[in-house]
Design a protein around this motif. Sequence first.
Motif, PDB file in Angstrom:
ATOM      1  N   VAL A   1     131.665 -26.193  -5.663  1.00  3.94           N
ATOM      2  CA  VAL A   1     133.113 -26.036  -5.761  1.00  3.94           C
ATOM      3  C   VAL A   1     133.841 -27.355  -5.528  1.00  3.94           C
ATOM      4  O   VAL A   1     134.831 -27.667  -6.204  1.00  3.94           O
ATOM      5  CB  VAL A   1     133.609 -24.967  -4.764  1.00  3.94           C
ATOM      6  N   ALA A   2     133.371 -28.168  -4.593  1.00  3.23           N
ATOM      7  CA  ALA A   2     134.099 -29.383  -4.196  1.00  3.23           C
ATOM      8  C   ALA A   2     134.352 -30.333  -5.353  1.00  3.23           C
ATOM      9  O   ALA A   2     135.439 -30.914  -5.474  1.00  3.23           O
ATOM     10  CB  ALA A   2     133.334 -30.092  -3.083  1.00  3.23           C
ATOM     11  N   ASP A   3     133.328 -30.508  -6.239  1.00  6.63           N
ATOM     12  CA  ASP A   3     133.492 -31.477  -7.320  1.00  6.63           C
ATOM     13  C   ASP A   3     133.142 -30.926  -8.702  1.00  6.63           C
ATOM     14  O   ASP A   3     133.162 -31.656  -9.689  1.00  6.63           O
ATOM     15  CB  ASP A   3     132.639 -32.723  -7.048  1.00  6.63           C
ATOM     16  N   GLY A   4     132.813 -29.638  -8.773  1.00  5.48           N
ATOM     17  CA  GLY A   4     132.491 -29.045 -10.063  1.00  5.48           C
ATOM     18  C   GLY A   4     131.130 -29.417 -10.614  1.00  5.48           C
ATOM     19  O   GLY A   4     130.846 -29.183 -11.796  1.00  5.48           O
ATOM     20  N   GLU A   5     130.260 -29.970  -9.789  1.00  4.51           N
ATOM     21  CA  GLU A   5     128.936 -30.380 -10.233  1.00  4.51           C
ATOM     22  C   GLU A   5     128.049 -29.157 -10.498  1.00  4.51           C
ATOM     23  O   GLU A   5     127.896 -28.294  -9.637  1.00  4.51           O
ATOM     24  CB  GLU A   5     128.288 -31.245  -9.160  1.00  4.51           C
ATOM     25  N   PRO A   6     127.448 -29.050 -11.718  1.00  2.00           N
ATOM     26  CA  PRO A   6     126.517 -27.943 -11.977  1.00  2.00           C
ATOM     27  C   PRO A   6     125.293 -28.052 -11.071  1.00  2.00           C
ATOM     28  O   PRO A   6     124.699 -29.131 -10.946  1.00  2.00           O
ATOM     29  CB  PRO A   6     126.139 -28.133 -13.449  1.00  2.00           C
ATOM     30  N   LEU A   7     124.907 -26.965 -10.446  1.00  2.00           N
ATOM     31  CA  LEU A   7     123.781 -26.963  -9.519  1.00  2.00           C
ATOM     32  C   LEU A   7     122.572 -26.204 -10.064  1.00  2.00           C
ATOM     33  O   LEU A   7     121.446 -26.681  -9.966  1.00  2.00           O
ATOM     34  CB  LEU A   7     124.203 -26.335  -8.185  1.00  2.00           C
ATOM     35  N   LEU A   8     122.806 -25.025 -10.622  1.00  2.00           N
ATOM     36  CA  LEU A   8     121.702 -24.177 -11.069  1.00  2.00           C
ATOM     37  C   LEU A   8     122.070 -23.462 -12.361  1.00  2.00           C
ATOM     38  O   LEU A   8     123.252 -23.149 -12.600  1.00  2.00           O
ATOM     39  CB  LEU A   8     121.365 -23.114 -10.016  1.00  2.00           C
ATOM     40  N   TYR A   9     121.056 -23.241 -13.183  1.00  2.00           N
ATOM     41  CA  TYR A   9     121.186 -22.341 -14.319  1.00  2.00           C
ATOM     42  C   TYR A   9     120.069 -21.324 -14.176  1.00  2.00           C
ATOM     43  O   TYR A   9     118.890 -21.657 -14.301  1.00  2.00           O
ATOM     44  CB  TYR A   9     121.081 -23.101 -15.644  1.00  2.00           C
ATOM     45  N   LEU A  10     120.431 -20.095 -13.844  1.00  2.47           N
ATOM     46  CA  LEU A  10     119.457 -19.073 -13.474  1.00  2.47           C
ATOM     47  C   LEU A  10     119.130 -18.172 -14.655  1.00  2.47           C
ATOM     48  O   LEU A  10     120.013 -17.578 -15.257  1.00  2.47           O
ATOM     49  CB  LEU A  10     120.005 -18.217 -12.327  1.00  2.47           C
ATOM     50  N   ARG A  11     117.854 -18.088 -14.951  1.00  3.29           N
ATOM     51  CA  ARG A  11     117.365 -17.158 -15.952  1.00  3.29           C
ATOM     52  C   ARG A  11     115.880 -16.942 -15.684  1.00  3.29           C
ATOM     53  O   ARG A  11     115.321 -17.520 -14.753  1.00  3.29           O
ATOM     54  CB  ARG A  11     117.592 -17.687 -17.375  1.00  3.29           C
ATOM     55  N   ASN A  12     115.240 -16.102 -16.473  1.00  5.91           N
ATOM     56  CA  ASN A  12     113.810 -15.904 -16.310  1.00  5.91           C
ATOM     57  C   ASN A  12     113.151 -15.851 -17.680  1.00  5.91           C
ATOM     58  O   ASN A  12     113.792 -16.141 -18.693  1.00  5.91           O
ATOM     59  CB  ASN A  12     113.517 -14.634 -15.496  1.00  5.91           C
ATOM     60  N   ASP A  13     111.899 -15.505 -17.707  1.00  4.15           N
ATOM     61  CA  ASP A  13     111.164 -15.535 -18.965  1.00  4.15           C
ATOM     62  C   ASP A  13     111.643 -14.481 -19.950  1.00  4.15           C
ATOM     63  O   ASP A  13     111.429 -14.611 -21.155  1.00  4.15           O
ATOM     64  CB  ASP A  13     109.658 -15.348 -18.704  1.00  4.15           C
TER      65      ASP A  13
END
Length: 437
Positions: A224-236
């Motif tokens: 939230v602080a700087d808008g930096e993408p952290l994770l993209y969650l998905r699976n197989d």
Amino acid sequence: MQHRSSFNEPIESSAPASSGLEHLRQQLLIAYDGACAISGCQVDAVLRPVLIDPNGPAEPYNALLLRADLQQLFQSGLLTIDAMTLKVLVAPALQNSEYRALAGKRLRQPKRLPLRPSRHMLAAHHRLFQLERPSLDSCTARPPSLQRLLAVQSWVKTLAFSPDQQTLATGSLDGKLRLWRWSDGQLQRVLSSRIDEINAVAFSPDGQRIAAAGRQDGVQVWRVADGEPLLYLRNDQRHGALFSVAFQPNGDLIAATGWAPVIWLWNATDGSVSGGLSGHEGFINSLAFHPGGDLLLSGGQDRIVRLWRIPDRSLVREMHGHDDEILSVAFSADGELAASASADGVIIVWQVAHWQPVQMLPSYAGACSSLAFSPDNRYLASAHDGRTVLMWQVSNGELRWELRGHGERVTCVAFAPRGNVLASGSFDAVVRIWAYK
């Protein structure tokens, strides 16, 4: 409220053609074995069909077979049926009459399920019965006032307040996550996503991260602080569009669900897959964690509310009662109540201790796509297709206020964590922020 005058309209004005009523009467005579649904009277000549919703279809699910005098009382709003218990209620005006003996009597129902009266319609009739006798408190209370408008520039599909109440996040059809300083309406940051249109957003318990679920399979998480993408969650497995996302209250897991009949779980720190919960039939529209963190509620296409235990990934309970697709589920802040809403506009409030329904709240405002309890557990807000936000008093199920002003269907509601503030978003591309007492 629409239809409020229906009780006092002449019978002829709302009844279908006599031939249609006679056909309905013959159906009901068979369905109810030739007896009044309330009194049990079996004198054919005095039994009449009555439409629960005077403006609805002349079909058995919208009708009762009653003795002629009870038909008149039902149409006049002096007698009604509690949709939860199916017990008869009589108006105060009848308390000194012979009809007082009907109070508490249980409605008889046809053996065949398709011929039974709709609980949704019974609940709507009951609601109007209550509105004929509003409390002094509800008459004198000041309605919520509009504090601010946020022009989002795209259809608003979801919104959420940050835990520190400084930020309001909105997710839109254009795939943008917007972070607003809601106190003065300033747009602070616009985040682009990989998930196309955004259907759901959720802040982490510490407010440092925000997750969004959307049309493209997967969940995206930013700082939230700087808008930096952290994770993209998905699976197989390609699970398709996602409709709901939530952080576990202790921050350990992120849960999401949507087009596939599975609730997906990920580790909120590193994004690793942490299993799934299977049991629904069809897509799942909404999920919510209990404030304690170990229980998860879900609802969707199969019209069943399901309760899951997170530590052992087990299904605890299934709750039935909705007649249409479930669009939203929510827990109260104290965890003692839960609510579920369906496409027919009906909201059911459940007591968590025993998972029994305690209130059925019908509405003429259309499908309810979002629910939220106020942080002090006094109110339940619901967003409806009829361009309306409704606020219900939790203690007694009374409809307290109708908030109007949106130009299109209302898609989402959220209370601020502190203070008496409610936000609503709509397909009119506007967020309306309300203050209430």
